[in-house]
Scaffold this motif. Structure first.
Motif, PDB file in Angstrom:
ATOM      1  N   PRO A  33      16.906  55.162 -70.154  1.00 29.59           N
ATOM      2  CA  PRO A  33      15.517  55.294 -69.692  1.00 29.59           C
ATOM      3  C   PRO A  33      14.532  55.006 -70.820  1.00 29.59           C
ATOM      4  O   PRO A  33      14.846  55.172 -71.989  1.00 29.59           O
ATOM      5  CB  PRO A  33      15.414  56.749 -69.244  1.00 29.59           C
ATOM      6  N   ALA A  34      13.343  54.589 -70.451  1.00 31.45           N
ATOM      7  CA  ALA A  34      12.302  54.310 -71.438  1.00 31.45           C
ATOM      8  C   ALA A  34      12.035  55.554 -72.277  1.00 31.45           C
ATOM      9  O   ALA A  34      12.107  56.674 -71.772  1.00 31.45           O
ATOM     10  CB  ALA A  34      11.030  53.867 -70.730  1.00 31.45           C
ATOM     11  N   PRO A  35      11.728  55.367 -73.564  1.00 29.96           N
ATOM     12  CA  PRO A  35      11.561  56.513 -74.450  1.00 29.96           C
ATOM     13  C   PRO A  35      10.472  57.505 -74.039  1.00 29.96           C
ATOM     14  O   PRO A  35      10.585  58.679 -74.308  1.00 29.96           O
ATOM     15  CB  PRO A  35      11.195  55.888 -75.796  1.00 29.96           C
ATOM     16  N   LEU A  36       9.440  57.047 -73.399  1.00 29.99           N
ATOM     17  CA  LEU A  36       8.341  57.936 -73.021  1.00 29.99           C
ATOM     18  C   LEU A  36       8.465  58.429 -71.582  1.00 29.99           C
ATOM     19  O   LEU A  36       7.474  58.825 -70.969  1.00 29.99           O
ATOM     20  CB  LEU A  36       7.006  57.232 -73.224  1.00 29.99           C
ATOM     21  N   PRO A  38       9.438  61.202 -70.161  1.00 26.13           N
ATOM     22  CA  PRO A  38       8.877  62.500 -69.782  1.00 26.13           C
ATOM     23  C   PRO A  38       7.352  62.480 -69.625  1.00 26.13           C
ATOM     24  O   PRO A  38       6.789  63.345 -68.965  1.00 26.13           O
ATOM     25  CB  PRO A  38       9.269  63.419 -70.934  1.00 26.13           C
ATOM     26  N   LEU A  39       6.680  61.517 -70.232  1.00 28.07           N
ATOM     27  CA  LEU A  39       5.224  61.470 -70.166  1.00 28.07           C
ATOM     28  C   LEU A  39       4.694  60.686 -68.967  1.00 28.07           C
ATOM     29  O   LEU A  39       3.499  60.661 -68.722  1.00 28.07           O
ATOM     30  CB  LEU A  39       4.664  60.862 -71.458  1.00 28.07           C
ATOM     31  N   ARG A  40       5.606  60.039 -68.236  1.00 30.96           N
ATOM     32  CA  ARG A  40       5.181  59.239 -67.089  1.00 30.96           C
ATOM     33  C   ARG A  40       5.206  60.063 -65.809  1.00 30.96           C
ATOM     34  O   ARG A  40       5.899  61.065 -65.724  1.00 30.96           O
ATOM     35  CB  ARG A  40       6.087  58.024 -66.949  1.00 30.96           C
ATOM     36  N   PRO A  41       4.487  59.585 -64.792  1.00 30.71           N
ATOM     37  CA  PRO A  41       4.523  60.283 -63.508  1.00 30.71           C
ATOM     38  C   PRO A  41       5.939  60.303 -62.932  1.00 30.71           C
ATOM     39  O   PRO A  41       6.748  59.404 -63.195  1.00 30.71           O
ATOM     40  CB  PRO A  41       3.593  59.453 -62.615  1.00 30.71           C
ATOM     41  N   ALA A  42       6.216  61.310 -62.153  1.00 26.03           N
ATOM     42  CA  ALA A  42       7.547  61.479 -61.568  1.00 26.03           C
ATOM     43  C   ALA A  42       7.952  60.278 -60.719  1.00 26.03           C
ATOM     44  O   ALA A  42       9.119  59.890 -60.693  1.00 26.03           O
ATOM     45  CB  ALA A  42       7.595  62.753 -60.744  1.00 26.03           C
ATOM     46  N   VAL A  43       6.997  59.670 -60.030  1.00 28.00           N
ATOM     47  CA  VAL A  43       7.308  58.513 -59.174  1.00 28.00           C
ATOM     48  C   VAL A  43       7.822  57.355 -60.025  1.00 28.00           C
ATOM     49  O   VAL A  43       8.802  56.698 -59.669  1.00 28.00           O
ATOM     50  CB  VAL A  43       6.056  58.087 -58.367  1.00 28.00           C
ATOM     51  N   ALA A  44       7.209  57.111 -61.172  1.00 26.90           N
ATOM     52  CA  ALA A  44       7.646  56.032 -62.055  1.00 26.90           C
ATOM     53  C   ALA A  44       9.058  56.305 -62.570  1.00 26.90           C
ATOM     54  O   ALA A  44       9.890  55.401 -62.645  1.00 26.90           O
ATOM     55  CB  ALA A  44       6.677  55.859 -63.217  1.00 26.90           C
ATOM     56  N   LEU A  46      11.353  58.071 -61.074  1.00 30.41           N
ATOM     57  CA  LEU A  46      12.266  57.909 -59.947  1.00 30.41           C
ATOM     58  C   LEU A  46      12.550  56.436 -59.685  1.00 30.41           C
ATOM     59  O   LEU A  46      13.700  56.036 -59.474  1.00 30.41           O
ATOM     60  CB  LEU A  46      11.687  58.564 -58.693  1.00 30.41           C
ATOM     61  N   ILE A  47      11.518  55.605 -59.721  1.00 31.63           N
ATOM     62  CA  ILE A  47      11.691  54.165 -59.506  1.00 31.63           C
ATOM     63  C   ILE A  47      12.567  53.575 -60.595  1.00 31.63           C
ATOM     64  O   ILE A  47      13.460  52.772 -60.310  1.00 31.63           O
ATOM     65  CB  ILE A  47      10.322  53.457 -59.428  1.00 31.63           C
ATOM     66  N   GLU A  48      12.333  53.971 -61.842  1.00 32.93           N
ATOM     67  CA  GLU A  48      13.161  53.456 -62.939  1.00 32.93           C
ATOM     68  C   GLU A  48      14.617  53.863 -62.754  1.00 32.93           C
ATOM     69  O   GLU A  48      15.529  53.055 -62.929  1.00 32.93           O
ATOM     70  CB  GLU A  48      12.641  53.952 -64.289  1.00 32.93           C
ATOM     71  N   HIS A  49      14.864  55.109 -62.372  1.00 34.72           N
ATOM     72  CA  HIS A  49      16.235  55.588 -62.165  1.00 34.72           C
ATOM     73  C   HIS A  49      16.903  54.817 -61.028  1.00 34.72           C
ATOM     74  O   HIS A  49      18.068  54.427 -61.137  1.00 34.72           O
ATOM     75  CB  HIS A  49      16.236  57.084 -61.874  1.00 34.72           C
ATOM     76  N   THR A  51      16.176  51.788 -60.036  1.00 32.84           N
ATOM     77  CA  THR A  51      16.401  50.418 -60.503  1.00 32.84           C
ATOM     78  C   THR A  51      17.657  50.345 -61.359  1.00 32.84           C
ATOM     79  O   THR A  51      18.492  49.442 -61.198  1.00 32.84           O
ATOM     80  CB  THR A  51      15.176  49.917 -61.300  1.00 32.84           C
ATOM     81  N   ILE A  52      17.812  51.295 -62.263  1.00 34.98           N
ATOM     82  CA  ILE A  52      18.996  51.338 -63.129  1.00 34.98           C
ATOM     83  C   ILE A  52      20.253  51.541 -62.290  1.00 34.98           C
ATOM     84  O   ILE A  52      21.274  50.875 -62.503  1.00 34.98           O
ATOM     85  CB  ILE A  52      18.847  52.444 -64.199  1.00 34.98           C
ATOM     86  N   THR A  53      20.184  52.431 -61.313  1.00 38.57           N
ATOM     87  CA  THR A  53      21.331  52.692 -60.440  1.00 38.57           C
ATOM     88  C   THR A  53      21.694  51.455 -59.630  1.00 38.57           C
ATOM     89  O   THR A  53      22.882  51.131 -59.469  1.00 38.57           O
ATOM     90  CB  THR A  53      21.021  53.885 -59.500  1.00 38.57           C
ATOM     91  N   HIS A  54      20.695  50.730 -59.135  1.00 40.12           N
ATOM     92  CA  HIS A  54      20.941  49.503 -58.364  1.00 40.12           C
ATOM     93  C   HIS A  54      21.602  48.440 -59.258  1.00 40.12           C
ATOM     94  O   HIS A  54      22.556  47.768 -58.843  1.00 40.12           O
ATOM     95  CB  HIS A  54      19.631  48.979 -57.777  1.00 40.12           C
ATOM     96  N   LEU A  55      21.099  48.278 -60.483  1.00 37.29           N
ATOM     97  CA  LEU A  55      21.692  47.317 -61.420  1.00 37.29           C
ATOM     98  C   LEU A  55      23.144  47.683 -61.714  1.00 37.29           C
ATOM     99  O   LEU A  55      24.016  46.811 -61.739  1.00 37.29           O
ATOM    100  CB  LEU A  55      20.879  47.250 -62.709  1.00 37.29           C
TER     101      LEU A  55
END
Length: 131
Positions: A33-36, A38-44, A46-49, A51-55
Protein backbone atom coordinates in the motif's frame (compact mmCIF):
# COMPACT_ATOMS: atom_id res chain seq x y z
CA UNK A 1 5.66 -10.91 -8.89
CA UNK A 2 4.10 -7.52 -9.43
CA UNK A 3 3.20 -7.70 -13.11
CA UNK A 4 6.05 -5.43 -14.26
CA UNK A 5 8.15 -6.35 -17.30
CA UNK A 6 11.13 -7.37 -15.17
CA UNK A 7 8.93 -9.42 -12.85
CA UNK A 8 7.42 -11.24 -15.82
CA UNK A 9 10.89 -12.00 -17.19
CA UNK A 10 11.95 -13.22 -13.75
CA UNK A 11 8.87 -15.47 -13.59
CA UNK A 12 9.63 -16.90 -17.05
CA UNK A 13 13.22 -17.61 -16.00
CA UNK A 14 12.08 -19.19 -12.73
CA UNK A 15 9.56 -21.40 -14.56
CA UNK A 16 12.30 -22.59 -16.91
CA UNK A 17 14.66 -23.24 -14.03
CA UNK A 18 12.02 -25.18 -12.08
CA UNK A 19 11.11 -27.20 -15.15
CA UNK A 20 14.72 -28.12 -15.94
CA UNK A 21 15.43 -29.10 -12.34
CA UNK A 22 12.09 -30.87 -11.80
CA UNK A 23 11.43 -28.50 -8.92
CA UNK A 24 8.46 -26.61 -7.64
CA UNK A 25 7.92 -22.89 -7.86
CA UNK A 26 6.57 -20.50 -5.28
CA UNK A 27 5.39 -17.23 -6.81
CA UNK A 28 4.89 -14.41 -4.32
CA UNK A 29 2.79 -11.31 -4.90
CA UNK A 30 3.26 -8.61 -2.30
CA UNK A 31 0.76 -5.80 -2.29
CA UNK A 32 2.47 -2.71 -0.98
CA UNK A 33 0.00 0.00 0.00
CA UNK A 34 1.02 3.61 -0.53
CA UNK A 35 3.09 4.97 2.35
CA UNK A 36 0.56 7.62 3.35
CA UNK A 37 -2.37 5.19 3.36
CA UNK A 38 -3.44 5.99 6.95
CA UNK A 39 -3.80 9.68 6.02
CA UNK A 40 -6.13 9.06 3.08
CA UNK A 41 -9.90 8.71 3.18
CA UNK A 42 -11.20 5.22 3.87
CA UNK A 43 -12.77 5.01 0.40
CA UNK A 44 -9.39 5.58 -1.27
CA UNK A 45 -7.80 2.91 0.91
CA UNK A 46 -10.59 0.47 0.04
CA UNK A 47 -10.23 1.13 -3.69
CA UNK A 48 -6.47 0.64 -3.50
CA UNK A 49 -6.90 -2.65 -1.61
CA UNK A 50 -9.46 -3.88 -4.16
CA UNK A 51 -7.14 -2.93 -7.03
CA UNK A 52 -4.23 -4.81 -5.46
CA UNK A 53 -6.45 -7.83 -4.81
CA UNK A 54 -7.71 -7.80 -8.42
CA UNK A 55 -4.12 -7.61 -9.76
CA UNK A 56 -3.10 -10.52 -7.53
CA UNK A 57 -5.99 -12.64 -8.86
CA UNK A 58 -5.10 -11.79 -12.45
CA UNK A 59 -1.44 -12.71 -11.92
CA UNK A 60 -2.42 -15.90 -10.10
CA UNK A 61 -4.41 -16.94 -13.18
CA UNK A 62 -1.49 -16.21 -15.50
CA UNK A 63 0.88 -18.21 -13.30
CA UNK A 64 -1.58 -21.10 -13.11
CA UNK A 65 -1.85 -21.19 -16.92
CA UNK A 66 1.95 -21.21 -17.28
CA UNK A 67 2.26 -23.92 -14.64
CA UNK A 68 -0.28 -26.12 -16.41
CA UNK A 69 1.36 -25.57 -19.79
CA UNK A 70 4.88 -26.29 -18.53
CA UNK A 71 4.02 -29.00 -16.02
CA UNK A 72 5.61 -27.14 -13.12
CA UNK A 73 4.02 -27.37 -9.68
CA UNK A 74 3.38 -23.82 -8.50
CA UNK A 75 2.11 -22.20 -5.33
CA UNK A 76 0.96 -18.60 -5.49
CA UNK A 77 1.34 -16.62 -2.27
CA UNK A 78 -0.43 -13.28 -1.79
CA UNK A 79 0.60 -10.97 1.03
CA UNK A 80 0.38 -7.30 1.95
CA UNK A 81 3.19 -5.27 3.46
CA UNK A 82 6.84 -4.53 2.94
CA UNK A 83 8.06 -6.42 -0.16
CA UNK A 84 11.55 -7.14 1.21
CA UNK A 85 10.39 -8.44 4.59
CA UNK A 86 7.58 -10.48 3.06
CA UNK A 87 9.80 -12.08 0.38
CA UNK A 88 12.55 -12.77 2.94
CA UNK A 89 10.11 -14.41 5.35
CA UNK A 90 8.38 -16.40 2.59
CA UNK A 91 11.70 -17.68 1.21
CA UNK A 92 12.85 -18.69 4.70
CA UNK A 93 9.53 -20.33 5.60
CA UNK A 94 9.42 -22.28 2.31
CA UNK A 95 13.12 -23.16 2.50
CA UNK A 96 13.76 -21.74 -0.95
CA UNK A 97 16.82 -22.96 -2.82
CA UNK A 98 17.00 -19.77 -4.90
CA UNK A 99 15.13 -16.48 -4.97
CA UNK A 100 14.49 -15.05 -8.44
CA UNK A 101 13.49 -11.39 -8.70
CA UNK A 102 13.26 -8.79 -11.41
CA UNK A 103 15.61 -5.82 -11.35
CA UNK A 104 14.02 -2.62 -10.12
CA UNK A 105 13.36 0.05 -12.70
CA UNK A 106 12.74 2.80 -10.13
CA UNK A 107 15.33 5.57 -10.04
CA UNK A 108 15.02 6.02 -6.28
CA UNK A 109 16.29 2.52 -5.65
CA UNK A 110 19.77 3.59 -6.72
CA UNK A 111 19.97 5.56 -3.49
CA UNK A 112 17.68 3.73 -1.07
CA UNK A 113 18.40 0.20 -2.32
CA UNK A 114 16.09 -2.13 -4.18
CA UNK A 115 14.31 -5.19 -2.87
CA UNK A 116 16.78 -7.32 -4.84
CA UNK A 117 19.76 -5.64 -3.21
CA UNK A 118 18.28 -6.13 0.25
CA UNK A 119 17.60 -9.80 -0.49
CA UNK A 120 21.18 -10.29 -1.66
CA UNK A 121 22.50 -8.63 1.50
CA UNK A 122 20.34 -10.92 3.66
CA UNK A 123 22.59 -13.76 2.49
CA UNK A 124 20.12 -16.55 3.30
CA UNK A 125 19.90 -18.04 -0.22
CA UNK A 126 21.26 -17.40 -3.71
CA UNK A 127 19.42 -14.49 -5.34
CA UNK A 128 19.14 -14.30 -9.10
CA UNK A 129 18.24 -10.84 -10.43
CA UNK A 130 16.73 -10.83 -13.92
CA UNK A 131 17.08 -7.56 -15.88
Amino acid sequence: MDGSDTAMRAAAFAFGMARRQAGRLIVAFVGCPAPLLPLRPAVAALIEHETITHLAAELRGQMREAADELGVPVTFVTAFGDPYATLRDTADRCQADTVVVGASQKAGHRFAGSVATKLIRAGHWPVLVVP
